[in-house]
Motif scaffolding. Structure first.
Motif, PDB file in Angstrom:
ATOM      1  N   SER A   1       0.849  -1.188   0.000  1.00 61.11           N
ATOM      2  CA  SER A   1       0.000   0.000   0.000  1.00 61.11           C
ATOM      3  C   SER A   1       0.887   1.241   0.000  1.00 61.11           C
ATOM      4  CB  SER A   1      -0.897   0.006   1.234  1.00 61.11           C
ATOM      5  OG  SER A   1      -0.113   0.171   2.407  1.00 61.11           O
ATOM      6  N   ALA A   2       0.272   2.391  -0.240  1.00 57.85           N
ATOM      7  CA  ALA A   2       1.035   3.642  -0.205  1.00 57.85           C
ATOM      8  C   ALA A   2       1.675   3.851   1.166  1.00 57.85           C
ATOM      9  CB  ALA A   2       0.127   4.814  -0.556  1.00 57.85           C
ATOM     10  N   GLU A   3       0.952   3.514   2.210  1.00 56.65           N
ATOM     11  CA  GLU A   3       1.484   3.680   3.562  1.00 56.65           C
ATOM     12  C   GLU A   3       2.672   2.753   3.791  1.00 56.65           C
ATOM     13  OE1 GLU A   3      -0.067   3.543   8.231  1.00 56.65           O
ATOM     14  OE2 GLU A   3      -1.390   2.905   6.598  1.00 56.65           O
ATOM     15  N   GLU A   4       2.551   1.500   3.351  1.00 58.21           N
ATOM     16  CA  GLU A   4       3.634   0.537   3.540  1.00 58.21           C
ATOM     17  C   GLU A   4       4.891   0.931   2.764  1.00 58.21           C
ATOM     18  OE1 GLU A   4       1.012  -3.552   4.241  1.00 58.21           O
ATOM     19  OE2 GLU A   4       1.401  -2.812   2.219  1.00 58.21           O
ATOM     20  N   ALA A   5       4.714   1.607   1.623  1.00 57.91           N
ATOM     21  CA  ALA A   5       5.846   2.013   0.796  1.00 57.91           C
ATOM     22  C   ALA A   5       6.377   3.397   1.172  1.00 57.91           C
ATOM     23  CB  ALA A   5       5.447   2.002  -0.677  1.00 57.91           C
ATOM     24  N   ASP A   6       5.854   3.966   2.257  1.00 62.65           N
ATOM     25  CA  ASP A   6       6.302   5.291   2.729  1.00 62.65           C
ATOM     26  C   ASP A   6       6.066   6.387   1.694  1.00 62.65           C
ATOM     27  OD1 ASP A   6       7.173   4.331   5.227  1.00 62.65           O
ATOM     28  OD2 ASP A   6       9.118   3.773   4.404  1.00 62.65           O
ATOM     29  N   VAL A   7       4.952   6.283   0.965  1.00 64.33           N
ATOM     30  CA  VAL A   7       4.581   7.355   0.039  1.00 64.33           C
ATOM     31  C   VAL A   7       4.135   8.559   0.860  1.00 64.33           C
ATOM     32  CG1 VAL A   7       2.946   8.071  -1.757  1.00 64.33           C
ATOM     33  CG2 VAL A   7       3.943   5.768  -1.800  1.00 64.33           C
ATOM     34  N   SER A   8       4.763   9.694   0.627  1.00 67.57           N
ATOM     35  CA  SER A   8       4.464  10.882   1.433  1.00 67.57           C
ATOM     36  C   SER A   8       3.489  11.827   0.751  1.00 67.57           C
ATOM     37  CB  SER A   8       5.753  11.632   1.779  1.00 67.57           C
ATOM     38  OG  SER A   8       6.468  11.987   0.609  1.00 67.57           O
ATOM     39  N   ALA A   9       3.390  11.776  -0.579  1.00 69.41           N
ATOM     40  CA  ALA A   9       2.467  12.673  -1.282  1.00 69.41           C
ATOM     41  C   ALA A   9       2.180  12.111  -2.671  1.00 69.41           C
ATOM     42  CB  ALA A   9       3.048  14.071  -1.395  1.00 69.41           C
ATOM     43  N   VAL A  10       0.932  12.292  -3.123  1.00 77.59           N
ATOM     44  CA  VAL A  10       0.523  11.915  -4.484  1.00 77.59           C
ATOM     45  C   VAL A  10      -0.307  13.071  -5.034  1.00 77.59           C
ATOM     46  CG1 VAL A  10      -0.624  10.222  -5.944  1.00 77.59           C
ATOM     47  CG2 VAL A  10       0.399   9.498  -3.777  1.00 77.59           C
ATOM     48  N   THR A  11       0.111  13.596  -6.173  1.00 76.12           N
ATOM     49  CA  THR A  11      -0.549  14.764  -6.755  1.00 76.12           C
ATOM     50  C   THR A  11      -0.938  14.479  -8.200  1.00 76.12           C
ATOM     51  OG1 THR A  11       0.818  16.217  -5.387  1.00 76.12           O
ATOM     52  CG2 THR A  11      -0.318  17.231  -7.247  1.00 76.12           C
ATOM     53  N   CYS A  12      -2.158  14.856  -8.573  1.00 76.81           N
ATOM     54  CA  CYS A  12      -2.618  14.770  -9.956  1.00 76.81           C
ATOM     55  C   CYS A  12      -2.669  16.174 -10.557  1.00 76.81           C
ATOM     56  CB  CYS A  12      -4.014  14.149 -10.035  1.00 76.81           C
ATOM     57  SG  CYS A  12      -4.048  12.371  -9.812  1.00 76.81           S
ATOM     58  N   VAL A  13      -2.020  16.340 -11.690  1.00 79.58           N
ATOM     59  CA  VAL A  13      -2.041  17.607 -12.417  1.00 79.58           C
ATOM     60  C   VAL A  13      -2.726  17.363 -13.754  1.00 79.58           C
ATOM     61  CG1 VAL A  13      -0.674  19.490 -13.363  1.00 79.58           C
ATOM     62  CG2 VAL A  13       0.097  18.315 -11.290  1.00 79.58           C
ATOM     63  N   LEU A  14      -3.819  18.088 -14.020  1.00 79.01           N
ATOM     64  CA  LEU A  14      -4.606  17.906 -15.241  1.00 79.01           C
ATOM     65  C   LEU A  14      -4.389  19.065 -16.194  1.00 79.01           C
ATOM     66  CD1 LEU A  14      -7.973  16.765 -13.625  1.00 79.01           C
ATOM     67  CD2 LEU A  14      -6.247  15.320 -14.686  1.00 79.01           C
TER      68      LEU A  14
END
Length: 273
Positions: free
Chosen positions: A173-186
């Motif tokens: 999961s994002a938490e398990e992989a230490d993902v700190s931020a995810v941003t979508c730019v359209l």
């Protein structure tokens, strides 16, 4: 290339369900894939954890939940089952396969798909009768169909090692992989939208492939172009409605899976900036 890909996507979405075939037999008559239901065990919360085992002939592959540029996504018909409220599938980490300049996301040899089965009536057995439509591929790719049937006993308590191993092989999961931020730019793009997903996490430069999906079933998403630096990855795609209609993107419905060959990270939703 885009028009051909969209035409294939639309044709697959419109396919009628083919007639039933005997269990463990490919729908084309080629004996290249077989299926078996692993009955599993009942969990304390009432969910039954079962498994669908697929075994492929040597050299053949079948597709992950998102097949890539060229492939047929698997379809599951559980309507013949009894005491079944719903089924959720855990997908083990797949392989990225390149052939003739096109990328596919596949399983080879053997795979067990863990099934999280919700009984309609707690404390009772679940009778599974399912039909699965698959794409299978060697030098050519063909549609196939397998059927499984069996009973999931309400009193089963002993875990199945094969199902447990498949669960352990799921993406992080994002938490398990230490993902700190995810941003979508359209941004506006020809016939649709341009989407840039930016992910901040350790090990970003090791990502070899990304798969982007949306909650809209009729929106085609191109293979992402990747760029990475220390702690940051960007994946850029085009989104086009297969019927040419306008559409809005639900950021909460964006799903990004990052693959590095041996492992994967599954990210749900993205923010804006």
């Amino acid at each position: 290339m885009l028009s051909r890909t969209l035409a294939l996507f639309a044709a697959l979405a419109a396919l009628a369900t083919p007639p039933a075939v005997p269990a463990a037999q490919a729908g084309t008559g080629l004996d290249v894939v077989s299926a078996r239901l692993l009955p599993g065990w009942r969990q304390p919360d009432g969910t039954h954890l079962a498994g669908l085992e697929l075994v492929l002939a040597q050299g053949w592959k079948t597709y992950w939940r998102a097949p890539g540029d060229a492939g047929i996504p698997p379809r599951f018909d559980w309507s013949g089952s009894d005491n079944l409220s719903g089924v959720a599938i855990s997908w083990p980490v797949p392989r990225v396969f390149d052939q003739n300049g096109m990328r596919s996301i596949v399983y080879a040899d053997r795979v067990v798909l863990p099934l999280h089965v919700r009984p309609a009536r707690g404390g009772a057995d679940v009778r599974i009768s399912a039909r699965i439509d698959l794409g299978v591929c060697e030098d050519i790719c063909i549609p196939a169909q397998v059927s499984v049937a069996g009973v999931l006993p309400a009193d089963a308590r002993r875990p199945d090692p094969a199902i447990a191993a498949a669960l352990a092989a799921r993406p992080l999961s994002a938490e398990e992989a230490d993902v700190s931020a995810v941003t979508c730019v359209l941004a506006p793009a020809q016939d649709g939208l341009g989407l840039r997903v930016e992910v901040e996490m350790p090990g970003a430069p090791g990502v070899k492939a990304a798969v982007i999906a949306t909650a809209a079933p009729h929106v085609w998403v191109s293979e992402p172009a990747l760029s990475a630096a220390a702690g940051r990855l960007a994946a850029e795609s085009r989104l086009v409605h297969v019927d040419g209609h306008a559409f809005a993107l639900d950021r909460d419905g964006v799903r990004v899976t990052l693959l590095d060959g041996a492992s994967a990270v599954d990210i749900r939703g993205c923010g804006s900036r």
